[in-house]
Design a protein around this motif. Sequence first.
Motif, short mmCIF file in Angstrom:
data_model
loop_
_atom_site.label_atom_id
_atom_site.label_comp_id
_atom_site.label_asym_id
_atom_site.label_seq_id
_atom_site.Cartn_x
_atom_site.Cartn_y
_atom_site.Cartn_z
N ILE A 61 40.51 68.77 70.59
CA ILE A 61 40.06 70.21 69.91
C ILE A 61 41.01 71.08 70.49
O ILE A 61 40.85 71.69 71.87
CB ILE A 61 38.16 70.32 69.77
N THR A 62 42.38 71.58 69.76
CA THR A 62 42.36 72.22 70.74
C THR A 62 43.38 74.03 69.84
O THR A 62 42.81 73.39 68.40
CB THR A 62 43.83 71.65 71.16
N CYS B 158 54.27 73.82 68.68
CA CYS B 158 55.25 73.30 69.54
C CYS B 158 54.72 71.93 70.20
O CYS B 158 55.24 70.49 70.76
CB CYS B 158 55.91 73.73 71.05
N GLU B 159 53.26 71.71 70.17
CA GLU B 159 52.07 70.46 70.78
C GLU B 159 52.23 69.89 70.11
O GLU B 159 50.75 69.74 68.67
CB GLU B 159 50.75 71.69 71.37
N ARG B 160 52.52 69.07 69.56
CA ARG B 160 52.42 67.66 68.41
C ARG B 160 52.62 66.29 68.55
O ARG B 160 51.68 65.57 68.05
CB ARG B 160 54.01 68.25 67.52
N ASN C 179 55.87 65.66 74.71
CA ASN C 179 56.18 66.36 73.55
C ASN C 179 57.18 67.15 74.72
O ASN C 179 56.84 68.14 76.05
CB ASN C 179 54.58 67.03 74.02
N TYR C 180 58.79 66.65 74.32
CA TYR C 180 59.24 67.57 74.82
C TYR C 180 59.70 69.08 74.24
O TYR C 180 58.86 69.75 73.46
CB TYR C 180 60.81 66.83 75.27
N LYS D 123 54.76 71.39 78.54
CA LYS D 123 53.40 70.76 78.38
C LYS D 123 54.26 70.12 78.17
O LYS D 123 54.11 69.64 76.91
CB LYS D 123 52.73 71.91 77.27
N LYS D 124 53.54 68.96 78.70
CA LYS D 124 54.71 66.93 78.06
C LYS D 124 53.23 66.47 77.09
O LYS D 124 54.11 65.18 76.58
CB LYS D 124 55.11 66.64 79.66
#
Length: 390
Positions: A318-319, A324-326, A331-332, A337-338
């Motif tokens: 849960i975030t 951009c966190e997809r 996850n470039y 945050k990869k």
Amino acid sequence: MFTSMRFWIISFVFAIPYLFLQMVYACNPADNNYIHEDFSNGAQWSMCWEFNNDEGIYLTDITYTPPNSNAPFRVINEVNIAQIFVPYDDGQNRFHDVTTYDFGDGIIAIKPQNCADGKLITVSTMYEDIRGLCQRKVTDTTVHSILNKLSTSELLLLFSSHQVGAYNYIPEWKFYSNGMIEFAIGATGALETVVNIHNHPNREEKFRKLGWKIDNRTVGVSHVHNYFWRIDFALGDNENDDVVKLIQYKKQGNKTIAQWHDIAVESRFNHKEDNYRGWLIQENAHSDKSYYVEPGDSGHRFIGIKKKEAFTRNDLYITNDIACERYASQNYACNNKKQLSDFVQSNASIENKDIVVWYSLTLHHIPRGEESPEMDMHRNSFKLIPKNLY
Ligand SMILES: [Cu+2]
């Protein structure tokens, strides 16, 4: 002069909420990517679909109108497939099918007979326009109720089919007339990794431990399909006031007792090893309208390489909603945050924020002779169950 100034002030004051609404509800019946279905019990589902070269079809602005109501209830802002990670049991191939192999652009045309009584929708990929999305109303079960009248469960089904190597993935999005949602991915096509063992007794001995002999000459290598979904919940009118609770069921003698825990910060959980739990997303602190995340297909569990595949170490995250966190892995372009495990800060509050639930399920696929030359569909799913909506 005074009148016209008042006119402008009033217009301006009214325009702000209107523009805001346009921004939030960027999905209108007039849009050609709008999807709507009416059911015989009086319920309705509506949403918009979008397309991305990586994850393919994703859905936005999903609302459910219960039977005997004319007020659409917003459920989900956006949901997308966040990764399909397929590590093989021989430790060699570790495929990130969504981000490495153009899963989205691998969409293939659906034949009219495979979308019978439905609507084929044109999708524009990087290469071509293709009739790649099927919208169908399906009757799930028909039963006689104790009142001796016909009771029918219907659902809106949306599906597409994606070629990735020898595989075909079929994401299915199901919206039931009773408010339930089911997200599924099916896989068919041909086995990706097979080893020739003909006249190689040593190789046969080695690979029979890493897979299954599917004929006299061949071993199919076993592997795990790790499916990830990113669900940006937004229950009710305000997307920033959803409340998240963990319900843990504990044995107490012969009883099973529900223990409720509030979740106040970004968190990670497992639903496979410690079964008997679920998560409740509630409209807000004062409303008990909610959706229950019910784990599905929890029999297998894959834990990957320590740091590199840390995103596989938990099943449900849960975030806060950060655009951009997809993707759960690869996850470039998101401040380094990869992977999913990088998105969770255990001191980050989720209170009065737009929250995202990341759900993953895994299937240990052990090949069979029956799957050669072509596999029958293996399908995995989980459900979001409405509570107190009507
Ligand atoms: Cu498989």
